[in-house]
Enzyme design. Structure first.
Site, PDB file in Angstrom:
ATOM      1  N   LEU A 140       0.907  -1.153   0.000  1.00 35.75           N
ATOM      2  CA  LEU A 140       0.000   0.000   0.000  1.00 35.75           C
ATOM      3  C   LEU A 140       0.941   1.196   0.000  1.00 35.75           C
ATOM      4  O   LEU A 140       1.475   1.574   1.036  1.00 35.75           O
ATOM      5  CB  LEU A 140      -0.911  -0.020   1.231  1.00 35.75           C
ATOM      6  CG  LEU A 140      -1.827  -1.244   1.342  1.00 35.75           C
ATOM      7  CD1 LEU A 140      -2.618  -1.220   2.641  1.00 35.75           C
ATOM      8  CD2 LEU A 140      -2.760  -1.340   0.134  1.00 35.75           C
ATOM      9  N   PRO A 141       1.196   1.777  -1.173  1.00 39.78           N
ATOM     10  CA  PRO A 141       2.355   2.647  -1.402  1.00 39.78           C
ATOM     11  C   PRO A 141       2.321   4.036  -0.749  1.00 39.78           C
ATOM     12  O   PRO A 141       2.191   5.059  -1.418  1.00 39.78           O
ATOM     13  CB  PRO A 141       2.403   2.738  -2.920  1.00 39.78           C
ATOM     14  CG  PRO A 141       0.967   2.602  -3.329  1.00 39.78           C
ATOM     15  CD  PRO A 141       0.370   1.622  -2.361  1.00 39.78           C
ATOM     16  N   CYS A 142       2.511   4.070   0.548  1.00 39.27           N
ATOM     17  CA  CYS A 142       2.546   5.346   1.270  1.00 39.27           C
ATOM     18  C   CYS A 142       3.741   6.201   0.847  1.00 39.27           C
ATOM     19  O   CYS A 142       3.721   7.419   1.025  1.00 39.27           O
ATOM     20  CB  CYS A 142       2.545   5.110   2.781  1.00 39.27           C
ATOM     21  SG  CYS A 142       3.821   3.998   3.372  1.00 39.27           S
ATOM     22  N   HIS A 143       4.762   5.584   0.267  1.00 39.66           N
ATOM     23  CA  HIS A 143       5.924   6.348  -0.202  1.00 39.66           C
ATOM     24  C   HIS A 143       5.582   7.245  -1.385  1.00 39.66           C
ATOM     25  O   HIS A 143       6.336   8.160  -1.702  1.00 39.66           O
ATOM     26  CB  HIS A 143       7.082   5.402  -0.566  1.00 39.66           C
ATOM     27  CG  HIS A 143       6.776   4.476  -1.708  1.00 39.66           C
ATOM     28  ND1 HIS A 143       6.041   3.317  -1.533  1.00 39.66           N
ATOM     29  CD2 HIS A 143       7.088   4.533  -3.022  1.00 39.66           C
ATOM     30  CE1 HIS A 143       5.924   2.699  -2.699  1.00 39.66           C
ATOM     31  NE2 HIS A 143       6.552   3.423  -3.621  1.00 39.66           N
ATOM     32  N   ARG A 144       4.444   7.034  -2.012  1.00 38.59           N
ATOM     33  CA  ARG A 144       4.032   7.837  -3.165  1.00 38.59           C
ATOM     34  C   ARG A 144       3.280   9.103  -2.762  1.00 38.59           C
ATOM     35  O   ARG A 144       2.781   9.822  -3.611  1.00 38.59           O
ATOM     36  CB  ARG A 144       3.165   6.997  -4.094  1.00 38.59           C
ATOM     37  CG  ARG A 144       3.918   5.824  -4.710  1.00 38.59           C
ATOM     38  CD  ARG A 144       3.031   4.990  -5.605  1.00 38.59           C
ATOM     39  NE  ARG A 144       3.747   3.804  -6.044  1.00 38.59           N
ATOM     40  CZ  ARG A 144       3.153   2.671  -6.391  1.00 38.59           C
ATOM     41  NH1 ARG A 144       1.837   2.572  -6.376  1.00 38.59           N
ATOM     42  NH2 ARG A 144       3.876   1.631  -6.770  1.00 38.59           N
TER      43      ARG A 144
END
Length: 184
Positions: A140-144
């Site tokens: 779940l790409p929180c880095h984006r």
């Protein structure tokens, strides 16, 4: 309540250890680097007070997450869409985390845009807090998610790791310069 088995397996990808955790329903957590090797304590005990650990790489191969993680760190565009997840958190956190899954590979959005995307335009700071508690980074790409000023904002693994993950996706225009921790 009966005891729940929590499966775990550690992969070394991108010069870091990434530990996958799963229940019978799907992947529940991805921890990395200096993070806890065993997610014991408050987080795990909140959701499964009676549990035992079992090292089992086969579970993760069957879930398809091992292959997808390897592909991601090899630079492939991976969505993780078909990976069974067992997301543990408050209803609001789950809403935010599901919103993260809508951010495409190679795309970045701001906390404001994420709040709007999940129908909570006034909840930018709460969205930021939930984002920081995401148990499934990369998947779940929180880095984006970046600040409205176009720079990196806080990341549990540090800004260097956030920048490395974005670079894997071809995103090299987001810098740490001018970093404002709470620039939502």
């Amino acid at each position: 309540m009966s005891e729940i088995t929590i499966y775990r397996h550690t992969l070394n990808l991108g010069s870091r250890d990434w530990t996958l955790w799963a229940s019978e329903k799907g992947v529940v957590r991805l921890s990395f680097g200096l993070e806890e090797r065993l997610p014991e304590g408050k987080w795990l005990n909140t959701y499964v007070p009676r549990h035992r650990y079992q090292e089992d790489q086969t579970v993760f191969e069957e879930l398809g997450i091992t292959r997808e993680m390897e592909n991601y760190f090899a630079g492939a565009a991976v969505s993780f869409r078909d990976i069974p997840l067992d997301i543990w958190g408050t209803p609001f956190q789950q809403e935010v985390w599901k919103g993260l899954a809508t951010i495409g590979h190679g795309e970045v959005i701001t906390y404001r845009e994420l709040a709007e995307r999940i129908g909570r335009p006034q909840a930018m700071r709460a969205v930021g807090t939930a984002n920081g508690q995401n148990p499934l980074p990369v998947i779940l790409p929180c880095h984006r998610v970046i600040g409205t000023n176009g720079t990196l904002t806080g990341y549990r693994g540090g800004l260097k790791l956030k920048q490395e993950l974005l670079a894997l996706e071809g995103i090299n225009h987001v810098g740490a310069a001018g970093h404002e921790r709470f620039a939502f």
